[in-house]
Design a protein around this motif. Structure first.
Motif, PDB file in Angstrom:
ATOM      1  N   UNK A   1      28.734   3.652  -3.154  1.00 27.59           N
ATOM      2  CA  UNK A   1      27.424   3.658  -2.483  1.00 27.59           C
ATOM      3  C   UNK A   1      26.455   2.713  -3.192  1.00 27.59           C
ATOM      4  N   UNK A   2      25.560   2.121  -2.417  1.00 29.73           N
ATOM      5  CA  UNK A   2      24.536   1.261  -3.031  1.00 29.73           C
ATOM      6  C   UNK A   2      23.548   2.121  -3.811  1.00 29.73           C
ATOM      7  N   UNK A   3      22.951   1.538  -4.835  1.00 31.82           N
ATOM      8  CA  UNK A   3      21.934   2.255  -5.613  1.00 31.82           C
ATOM      9  C   UNK A   3      20.646   2.367  -4.827  1.00 31.82           C
ATOM     10  N   UNK A   4      19.841   3.364  -5.184  1.00 35.50           N
ATOM     11  CA  UNK A   4      18.596   3.553  -4.446  1.00 35.50           C
ATOM     12  C   UNK A   4      17.521   2.565  -4.879  1.00 35.50           C
ATOM     13  N   UNK A   5      16.795   2.029  -3.901  1.00 32.10           N
ATOM     14  CA  UNK A   5      15.681   1.132  -4.213  1.00 32.10           C
ATOM     15  C   UNK A   5      14.534   1.948  -4.792  1.00 32.10           C
ATOM     16  N   UNK A   6      13.732   1.265  -5.581  1.00 35.23           N
ATOM     17  CA  UNK A   6      12.555   1.940  -6.160  1.00 35.23           C
ATOM     18  C   UNK A   6      11.304   1.255  -5.605  1.00 35.23           C
ATOM     19  N   UNK A   7      10.373   2.049  -5.110  1.00 34.63           N
ATOM     20  CA  UNK A   7       9.108   1.499  -4.592  1.00 34.63           C
ATOM     21  C   UNK A   7       7.961   1.971  -5.466  1.00 34.63           C
ATOM     22  N   UNK A   8       7.213   1.017  -5.996  1.00 34.01           N
ATOM     23  CA  UNK A   8       6.084   1.368  -6.857  1.00 34.01           C
ATOM     24  C   UNK A   8       4.791   1.185  -6.062  1.00 34.01           C
ATOM     25  N   UNK A   9       4.069   2.269  -5.784  1.00 31.77           N
ATOM     26  CA  UNK A   9       2.820   2.130  -5.025  1.00 31.77           C
ATOM     27  C   UNK A   9       1.735   1.465  -5.875  1.00 31.77           C
ATOM     28  N   UNK A  10       1.063   0.494  -5.297  1.00 31.91           N
ATOM     29  CA  UNK A  10      -0.036  -0.191  -5.992  1.00 31.91           C
ATOM     30  C   UNK A  10      -1.228  -0.310  -5.052  1.00 31.91           C
ATOM     31  N   UNK A  11      -2.445  -0.394  -5.615  1.00 34.04           N
ATOM     32  CA  UNK A  11      -3.619  -0.569  -4.746  1.00 34.04           C
ATOM     33  C   UNK A  11      -3.619  -1.957  -4.106  1.00 34.04           C
ATOM     34  N   UNK A  12      -4.352  -2.115  -3.024  1.00 30.94           N
ATOM     35  CA  UNK A  12      -4.424  -3.413  -2.362  1.00 30.94           C
ATOM     36  C   UNK A  12      -5.269  -4.360  -3.212  1.00 30.94           C
ATOM     37  N   UNK A  13      -4.799  -5.612  -3.273  1.00 29.31           N
ATOM     38  CA  UNK A  13      -5.528  -6.605  -4.056  1.00 29.31           C
ATOM     39  C   UNK A  13      -4.864  -6.918  -5.388  1.00 29.31           C
ATOM     40  N   UNK A  14      -3.617  -6.492  -5.510  1.00 33.55           N
ATOM     41  CA  UNK A  14      -2.895  -6.676  -6.775  1.00 33.55           C
ATOM     42  C   UNK A  14      -2.249  -8.067  -6.851  1.00 33.55           C
ATOM     43  N   UNK A  15      -2.349  -8.685  -8.013  1.00 36.91           N
ATOM     44  CA  UNK A  15      -1.629  -9.936  -8.272  1.00 36.91           C
ATOM     45  C   UNK A  15      -0.538  -9.651  -9.302  1.00 36.91           C
ATOM     46  N   UNK A  16       0.613 -10.307  -9.118  1.00 34.62           N
ATOM     47  CA  UNK A  16       1.753 -10.042  -9.994  1.00 34.62           C
ATOM     48  C   UNK A  16       2.134 -11.319 -10.738  1.00 34.62           C
ATOM     49  N   UNK A  17       2.164 -11.239 -12.064  1.00 35.12           N
ATOM     50  CA  UNK A  17       2.494 -12.402 -12.886  1.00 35.12           C
ATOM     51  C   UNK A  17       3.761 -12.156 -13.696  1.00 35.12           C
ATOM     52  N   UNK A  18       4.600 -13.213 -13.740  1.00 34.28           N
ATOM     53  CA  UNK A  18       5.789 -13.167 -14.595  1.00 34.28           C
ATOM     54  C   UNK A  18       5.699 -14.375 -15.516  1.00 34.28           C
ATOM     55  N   UNK A  19       5.719 -14.176 -16.806  1.00 34.44           N
ATOM     56  CA  UNK A  19       5.540 -15.263 -17.771  1.00 34.44           C
ATOM     57  C   UNK A  19       4.304 -16.099 -17.462  1.00 34.44           C
ATOM     58  N   UNK A  20       3.229 -15.445 -17.108  1.00 28.01           N
ATOM     59  CA  UNK A  20       1.985 -16.155 -16.847  1.00 28.01           C
ATOM     60  C   UNK A  20       1.918 -16.835 -15.490  1.00 28.01           C
ATOM     61  N   UNK A  21       2.982 -16.734 -14.708  1.00 29.25           N
ATOM     62  CA  UNK A  21       2.998 -17.409 -13.401  1.00 29.25           C
ATOM     63  C   UNK A  21       2.856 -16.377 -12.280  1.00 29.25           C
TER      64      UNK A  21
END
Ligand SMILES: Nc1nc2c(ncn2[C@@H]2O[C@H](COP(=O)(O)OP(=O)(O)OP(=O)(O)O)[C@@H](O)[C@H]2O)c(=O)[nH]1
Ligand SMILES: [Mg+2]
Length: 318
Positions: free
Chosen positions: A81-101
């Motif tokens: 079976x496939x693993x279960x996806x994880x959903x992280x609730x966040x407020x609207x207006x969120x920016x996501x950065x990885x290594x500063x990008x």
């Protein structure tokens, strides 16, 4: 709940399950072929927009997120079976950065953003049959999931931001115009984090943000600094609220514009209304020669509020 507008989180996709090495065993069928099932794919981690949230507090206290792993394949051609996806609730207006990008943002309710992909499951030995090898004793192992450290930055979504010196009456104005009940007091820096309120209209809801006070040198870190100005970056319009009962109201106006310029000149391009507050405290109303839309109000005594609301509704701020 505590207002938190920055958080670092660790996200990891689930590992894929291993492929299986197995051979058919049936009575009267000697040397049955390979029948090892495939490993399931690992689950992925997503952010999901949740309009009822207004802070990253939950992420701050719970920074680790991992999706489910894929199950291993089994004999008789049984895939894991496939693993279960994880959903992280966040407020609207969120920016996501990885290594500063910047890798993405969440602006809408239920909008999703993939932040760590699960690993692929390995293939079972069924897939490795070749003309020369009818009984392969090989299968793939599952791949690990992606693993990242992410910086999450919240820039509140509102159509209008109220900015001004400490004690100018910003929170009082928010209370007068919206459903919000912010803290109000006769000393500076009562508001320590932004408050949101909703100005209802027949057709729409206008979200108004009441900001912590700004003082001269805020861009150098004085007072609460410019730390919260990011929350007006997304607004469509600014209300510059100025206490007319203070000695030099025009200086407040100039200082506010200077601090904006220093922080991010883009803020100066936003349409704005200059609102002089506390007119109940002055005997004669000084008139200022400003090349801007100007209103004179008393947020406390509810004077001029209807006119201001009307002007806001007529602005193109959607
Ligand atoms: N007389 C008078 N007082 C007012 C008016 N508006 C606000 N005040 C008072 O001014 C003080 C400060 O009001 P707040 O709304 O807390 O001011 P603020 O700009 O949000 O202040 P900070 O959050 O500290 O930056 C309070 O004592 C209010 O009652 C007004 O129109 N007239
Ligand atoms: Mg306030």
């Amino acid at each position: 709940m505590k207002f938190v507008d920055e958080a670092t989180i660790y996200v990891e996709g689930g590992a894929g399950g291993n492929g299986c090495i197995s051979f058919r065993r049936e009575k009267f069928v000697p040397r049955g072929g390979p029948d090892g099932g495939d490993g399931g794919d690992g689950g992925s981690v997503y952010l999901i927009g949740e309009k009822r949230l207004q802070t990253l507090y939950d992420l701050q206290i719970k920074p680790h997120y991992k999706a489910g792993r894929g199950m291993h394949g089994k004999g008789k051609g049984m895939d894991g079976k496939s693993g279960e996806d994880k959903y992280i609730p966040v407020p609207l207006g969120v920016e996501v950065y990885r290594n500063g990008k910047l890798i993405g943002e969440i602006l809408g309710h239920k909008q999703v953003l993939l932040v760590a992909k699960g690993g692929k499951g390995g293939r079972g030995n069924r897939h490795f049959v070749t003309p020369t090898n009818q009984a392969p004793r090989i299968a793939e192992v599952g791949k690990p999931g992606e693993k990242f450290k992410l910086k999450i930055i919240l820039k509140l979504i509102s159509q209008i931001g109220i900015v001004g010196f400490p004690n100018a009456g910003k929170s009082t104005l928010l209370k007068a115009m919206t459903n919000a009940h912010p803290e109000i007091a006769s000393y500076p820096f009562t508001t320590l984090t932004p408050n949101l309120g909703v100005l209802k209209d027949d057709f729409r809801n206008i979200i108004i943000a009441d900001m912590p006070g700004i003082i001269e040198g805020a861009h150098l870190g004085r007072g609460l600094g410019v730390r919260f100005l990011r929350h007006i970056e997304r607004t469509k319009m600014l209300i510059l609220l100025i206490d007319i009962s203070m000695p030099d109201p025009m200086r407040q106006y100039q200082i506010l514009l200077d601090e904006f310029r220093m922080y991010n000149p883009e803020l100066l391009k936003k349409p704005r209304i200059v609102v002089f507050n506390k007119i109940d405290l002055v005997e004669t109303l000084p008139q200022f020669n400003l090349n801007e839309k100007v209103f004179y109000i008393s947020a406390l005594k509810n004077k001029g509020i209807d006119e201001l609301k009307k002007a806001i509704r007529n602005e193109n701020i959607d």
